[in-house]
Write a protein that holds these residues in place. Structure first.
Motif, PDB file in Angstrom:
ATOM      1  N   CYS A  78       0.823  -1.205   0.000  1.00 48.35           N
ATOM      2  CA  CYS A  78       0.000   0.000   0.000  1.00 48.35           C
ATOM      3  C   CYS A  78       0.859   1.258   0.000  1.00 48.35           C
ATOM      4  O   CYS A  78       1.922   1.287   0.618  1.00 48.35           O
ATOM      5  CB  CYS A  78      -0.903  -0.013   1.237  1.00 48.35           C
ATOM      6  SG  CYS A  78      -2.164   1.261   1.219  1.00 48.35           S
ATOM      7  N   TYR A  80      -0.094   3.923   1.333  1.00 50.25           N
ATOM      8  CA  TYR A  80      -0.353   4.640   2.592  1.00 50.25           C
ATOM      9  C   TYR A  80       0.347   3.949   3.763  1.00 50.25           C
ATOM     10  O   TYR A  80       0.818   2.816   3.644  1.00 50.25           O
ATOM     11  CB  TYR A  80      -1.863   4.738   2.850  1.00 50.25           C
ATOM     12  CG  TYR A  80      -2.581   5.546   1.807  1.00 50.25           C
ATOM     13  CD1 TYR A  80      -2.247   6.890   1.578  1.00 50.25           C
ATOM     14  CD2 TYR A  80      -3.584   4.975   1.031  1.00 50.25           C
ATOM     15  CE1 TYR A  80      -2.902   7.631   0.604  1.00 50.25           C
ATOM     16  CE2 TYR A  80      -4.243   5.720   0.056  1.00 50.25           C
ATOM     17  CZ  TYR A  80      -3.899   7.042  -0.157  1.00 50.25           C
ATOM     18  OH  TYR A  80      -4.544   7.775  -1.116  1.00 50.25           O
ATOM     19  N   THR A  81       0.368   4.632   4.875  1.00 53.44           N
ATOM     20  CA  THR A  81       1.137   4.134   6.025  1.00 53.44           C
ATOM     21  C   THR A  81       0.318   4.217   7.325  1.00 53.44           C
ATOM     22  O   THR A  81       0.799   4.730   8.333  1.00 53.44           O
ATOM     23  CB  THR A  81       2.427   4.968   6.190  1.00 53.44           C
ATOM     24  OG1 THR A  81       2.032   6.344   6.273  1.00 53.44           O
ATOM     25  CG2 THR A  81       3.394   4.790   5.055  1.00 53.44           C
ATOM     26  N   CYS A  82      -0.906   3.731   7.286  1.00 53.02           N
ATOM     27  CA  CYS A  82      -1.758   3.814   8.480  1.00 53.02           C
ATOM     28  C   CYS A  82      -1.058   3.105   9.647  1.00 53.02           C
ATOM     29  O   CYS A  82      -0.616   1.961   9.500  1.00 53.02           O
ATOM     30  CB  CYS A  82      -3.110   3.165   8.213  1.00 53.02           C
ATOM     31  SG  CYS A  82      -3.946   3.895   6.811  1.00 53.02           S
ATOM     32  N   PHE A  84      -2.101   1.794  12.357  1.00 55.83           N
ATOM     33  CA  PHE A  84      -2.754   0.634  12.980  1.00 55.83           C
ATOM     34  C   PHE A  84      -2.686  -0.593  12.075  1.00 55.83           C
ATOM     35  O   PHE A  84      -3.136  -1.671  12.449  1.00 55.83           O
ATOM     36  CB  PHE A  84      -4.234   0.955  13.260  1.00 55.83           C
ATOM     37  CG  PHE A  84      -4.963   1.368  12.015  1.00 55.83           C
ATOM     38  CD1 PHE A  84      -5.447   0.419  11.131  1.00 55.83           C
ATOM     39  CD2 PHE A  84      -5.142   2.707  11.708  1.00 55.83           C
ATOM     40  CE1 PHE A  84      -6.091   0.802   9.963  1.00 55.83           C
ATOM     41  CE2 PHE A  84      -5.781   3.097  10.548  1.00 55.83           C
ATOM     42  CZ  PHE A  84      -6.257   2.143   9.675  1.00 55.83           C
ATOM     43  N   CYS A  85      -2.162  -0.453  10.876  1.00 56.80           N
ATOM     44  CA  CYS A  85      -2.299  -1.499   9.865  1.00 56.80           C
ATOM     45  C   CYS A  85      -1.165  -2.514   9.971  1.00 56.80           C
ATOM     46  O   CYS A  85       0.001  -2.181   9.819  1.00 56.80           O
ATOM     47  CB  CYS A  85      -2.340  -0.875   8.480  1.00 56.80           C
ATOM     48  SG  CYS A  85      -2.556  -2.092   7.180  1.00 56.80           S
ATOM     49  N   TYR A  87      -1.187  -5.179   8.120  1.00 54.57           N
ATOM     50  CA  TYR A  87      -1.425  -5.956   6.919  1.00 54.57           C
ATOM     51  C   TYR A  87      -0.526  -5.463   5.796  1.00 54.57           C
ATOM     52  O   TYR A  87       0.150  -6.240   5.127  1.00 54.57           O
ATOM     53  CB  TYR A  87      -2.902  -5.739   6.643  1.00 54.57           C
ATOM     54  CG  TYR A  87      -3.445  -6.133   5.345  1.00 54.57           C
ATOM     55  CD1 TYR A  87      -3.720  -7.474   5.088  1.00 54.57           C
ATOM     56  CD2 TYR A  87      -3.768  -5.176   4.397  1.00 54.57           C
ATOM     57  CE1 TYR A  87      -4.294  -7.823   3.894  1.00 54.57           C
ATOM     58  CE2 TYR A  87      -4.349  -5.539   3.217  1.00 54.57           C
ATOM     59  CZ  TYR A  87      -4.613  -6.859   2.958  1.00 54.57           C
ATOM     60  OH  TYR A  87      -5.194  -7.218   1.779  1.00 54.57           O
ATOM     61  N   SER A  88      -0.457  -4.153   5.686  1.00 53.49           N
ATOM     62  CA  SER A  88       0.267  -3.586   4.551  1.00 53.49           C
ATOM     63  C   SER A  88       1.754  -3.855   4.661  1.00 53.49           C
ATOM     64  O   SER A  88       2.378  -3.665   5.694  1.00 53.49           O
ATOM     65  CB  SER A  88       0.031  -2.088   4.509  1.00 53.49           C
ATOM     66  OG  SER A  88       0.987  -1.513   3.660  1.00 53.49           O
ATOM     67  N   GLY A 125      -4.922  -3.252  -0.304  1.00 55.22           N
ATOM     68  CA  GLY A 125      -4.064  -2.072  -0.274  1.00 55.22           C
ATOM     69  C   GLY A 125      -4.274  -1.198  -1.510  1.00 55.22           C
ATOM     70  O   GLY A 125      -5.026  -1.547  -2.417  1.00 55.22           O
ATOM     71  N   VAL A 157     -11.397   4.864   0.254  1.00 58.03           N
ATOM     72  CA  VAL A 157      -9.932   5.040   0.225  1.00 58.03           C
ATOM     73  C   VAL A 157      -9.430   4.737  -1.191  1.00 58.03           C
ATOM     74  O   VAL A 157      -8.700   5.531  -1.802  1.00 58.03           O
ATOM     75  CB  VAL A 157      -9.244   4.118   1.264  1.00 58.03           C
ATOM     76  CG1 VAL A 157      -7.738   4.251   1.188  1.00 58.03           C
ATOM     77  CG2 VAL A 157      -9.747   4.428   2.667  1.00 58.03           C
ATOM     78  N   LYS A 205      -4.657   9.453   3.470  1.00 59.07           N
ATOM     79  CA  LYS A 205      -5.756   8.826   2.730  1.00 59.07           C
ATOM     80  C   LYS A 205      -7.015   9.692   2.824  1.00 59.07           C
ATOM     81  O   LYS A 205      -6.989  10.761   3.439  1.00 59.07           O
ATOM     82  CB  LYS A 205      -5.959   7.378   3.143  1.00 59.07           C
ATOM     83  CG  LYS A 205      -6.554   7.076   4.465  1.00 59.07           C
ATOM     84  CD  LYS A 205      -6.528   5.543   4.651  1.00 59.07           C
ATOM     85  CE  LYS A 205      -7.384   5.097   5.784  1.00 59.07           C
ATOM     86  NZ  LYS A 205      -7.245   3.637   6.031  1.00 59.07           N
TER      87      LYS A 205
HETATM   88 FE1  SF4 Z   1      -4.071   2.037   5.451  1.00 62.17          FE
HETATM   89 FE2  SF4 Z   1      -5.611   0.216   4.186  1.00 62.17          FE
HETATM   90 FE3  SF4 Z   1      -3.198   0.826   3.230  1.00 62.17          FE
HETATM   91 FE4  SF4 Z   1      -3.401  -0.564   5.532  1.00 62.17          FE
HETATM   92  S1  SF4 Z   1      -4.025  -1.262   3.486  1.00 62.17           S
HETATM   93  S2  SF4 Z   1      -2.008   1.161   5.077  1.00 62.17           S
HETATM   94  S3  SF4 Z   1      -5.314   0.378   6.397  1.00 62.17           S
HETATM   95  S4  SF4 Z   1      -4.962   2.245   3.394  1.00 62.17           S
END
Ligand code: SF4
Ligand code: V47
Length: 395
Positions: A78, A80-82, A84-85, A87-88, A125, A157, A205
């Protein structure tokens, strides 16, 4: 009237403010933001359970919904760099991630050709190659292959990112997605709308306002969607109330949300791992307050792969009337974040037994809550499911 709420209404030892809120709920009156905050700060689990269960039973009796679905996650990389994530794998760890092609995704859909699923949930992502044309072609291909499979796809998103890149408006973009086969939108990407928190956990995001705007456009196109709230990290109760306030206002305008899904923050393998997770009691309190506050939402969903089967069962006494789907071990978002369910998969019989074990009435629904099968007195030994197995598959 339910005898439990009557006991509450007659309890003279109860705090005056809580008494007033109980009166309102018993008359189906809306509670204010200040009252919601008061519930978060002062109300006991027992009190909240009585009110939330009263509303749940007024709306649905014992009925508890689930569906049969699978998830497709195009990528776990992804831009983005959330924080809490879990997964990415982000751009800098790209080699640890997966990036599926159009054909690989269609192959996943084909693996379900002989299975009685009614929905594909697509989420993942954000990467540049997953652009406007990619998703349009994917939706069209799924629609052509299996016309009756409901496509619940992507969140604001992804849509915000691809529309911006394609230089088209949200309106035009969503209209084209719907024409290509999009049936509804899942609730993800909402996190916490308040900019003070959003800026810290989901920088870059789509904003809360943009998230709401894209849902509004979809609702105005006659389609439905869900709404989530990621709770139990750095937000406080005022942010939760603000989040639900914005959802309630949009719902007053469009009526397009079907389900509210509170998502508990899980703390493994992410930048917020130093935060302690909230307790199961707090999860149940939060479901109950969601049920009491969101008077214009039909359904409250507990996502069992996230909170585990036992808390999902308990939640059915705290306002929840839906526990999502079979999902067939097809999502990694929560197992990677440390949820109880490391290989989440339940077959229909197991889901039905889970619901019946807490004296609720299991109903299989499709994505938009049409009843597919009442499982209260269902005999799993009979030759079943032939109706589903004949879902049309064209190629
Ligand atoms: Fe954020 Fe979703 Fe990317 Fe995880 S996969 S970093 S929650 S936008
Ligand atoms: O937006 C990511 C959440 C969401 C973590 O609409 C996390 O039916 C907790 O929205 N801890 C995506 N949560 C999933 C989602 C969803 C799931 C099931 C059903 C539906 C529906 C929607 O997952 C993200 C984010 O809020 N999430 N990481 C984490 N560490």
């Amino acid at each position: 009237m339910d005898k439990n709420i009557n006991v509450l209404l007659q309890d003279e030892t109860l705090d005056k403010e809580l008494q007033k809120i109980a009166q309102k709920v018993s008359k189906s009156e809306r509670i204010t933001n200040d009252e919601a905050l008061y519930l978060y700060e002062k109300a006991s689990l027992g009190y909240l359970g009585v009110l939330a269960n009263y509303i749940r039973e007024q709306k649905h009796g014992d009925k508890t919904y689930f569906n049969r679905n699978f998830h497709m996650e195009p990528t776990n990389v992804c831009v983005y760099t959330c924080t809490f994530c879990s997964y990415s794998r982000l751009i800098k760890k790209r080699s640890e991630g997966w990036e599926l092609t159009h054909d690989e995704m269609l192959d996943i859909v084909k693996e379900y050709d002989d299975k009685p699923v009614t929905e594909v949930h697509i989420v993942g992502g954000v990467l540049p190659q997953y652009d406007f044309d990619f998703y349009i072609n994917l939706f069209k291909a799924i629609r052509k292959h299996r016309p009756e499979l409901h496509i619940k796809g992507l969140t604001p998103v992804e849509y915000h990112y691809v529309f911006k890149k394609a230089k088209i408006s949200y309106e035009e973009g969503m209209k084209t997605m719907v024409e290509a086969g999009l049936d509804s939108m899942p609730g993800g990407g909402a996190e916490i709308f308040h900019p003070e928190i959003r800026e810290k956990i989901a920088r870059g995001k789509c904003t809360g306002d943009q998230w709401l705007e894209i849902h509004k456009i979809l609702h105005n196109l006659g389609k439905r969607s869900n709404a989530t709230m990621l709770y139990g990290h750095i937000e406080d109760y005022t942010h939760r109330v603000d989040h639900m306030d914005q959802l309630r206002k949009l719902q007053d305008e469009t009526g397009g949300f079907q389900t509210f899904i509170p998502l508990k923050f899980r703390n493994k393998n992410n930048e917020l791992s130093h935060l302690e997770e909230v307790s199961s009691v707090e999860d149940l309190r939060n479901y109950a307050i969601g049920r009491i506050y969101l008077d214009n939402f039909d359904h409250i969903k507990a996502y069992w792969p996230m909170i585990g089967r036992a808390t999902a069962q308990l939640s059915l006494a705290f306002g929840v009337n839906d526990i999502d789907g079979t999902i067939d071990d097809t999502t990694k978002i929560y197992s990677m974040a440390g949820s109880e369910e490391q290989s989440p998969s339940l077959n229909t019989q197991q889901l039905v037994e889970l619901i019946k074990a807490v004296n609720r009435h299991p109903i299989e629904r499709d994505t938009i809550y049409n009843v597919i099968q009442d499982y209260m007195d269902y005999d799993f030994n009979q030759d079943e499911l032939t109706g589903y197995l004949s879902l049309p598959v064209i190629q």
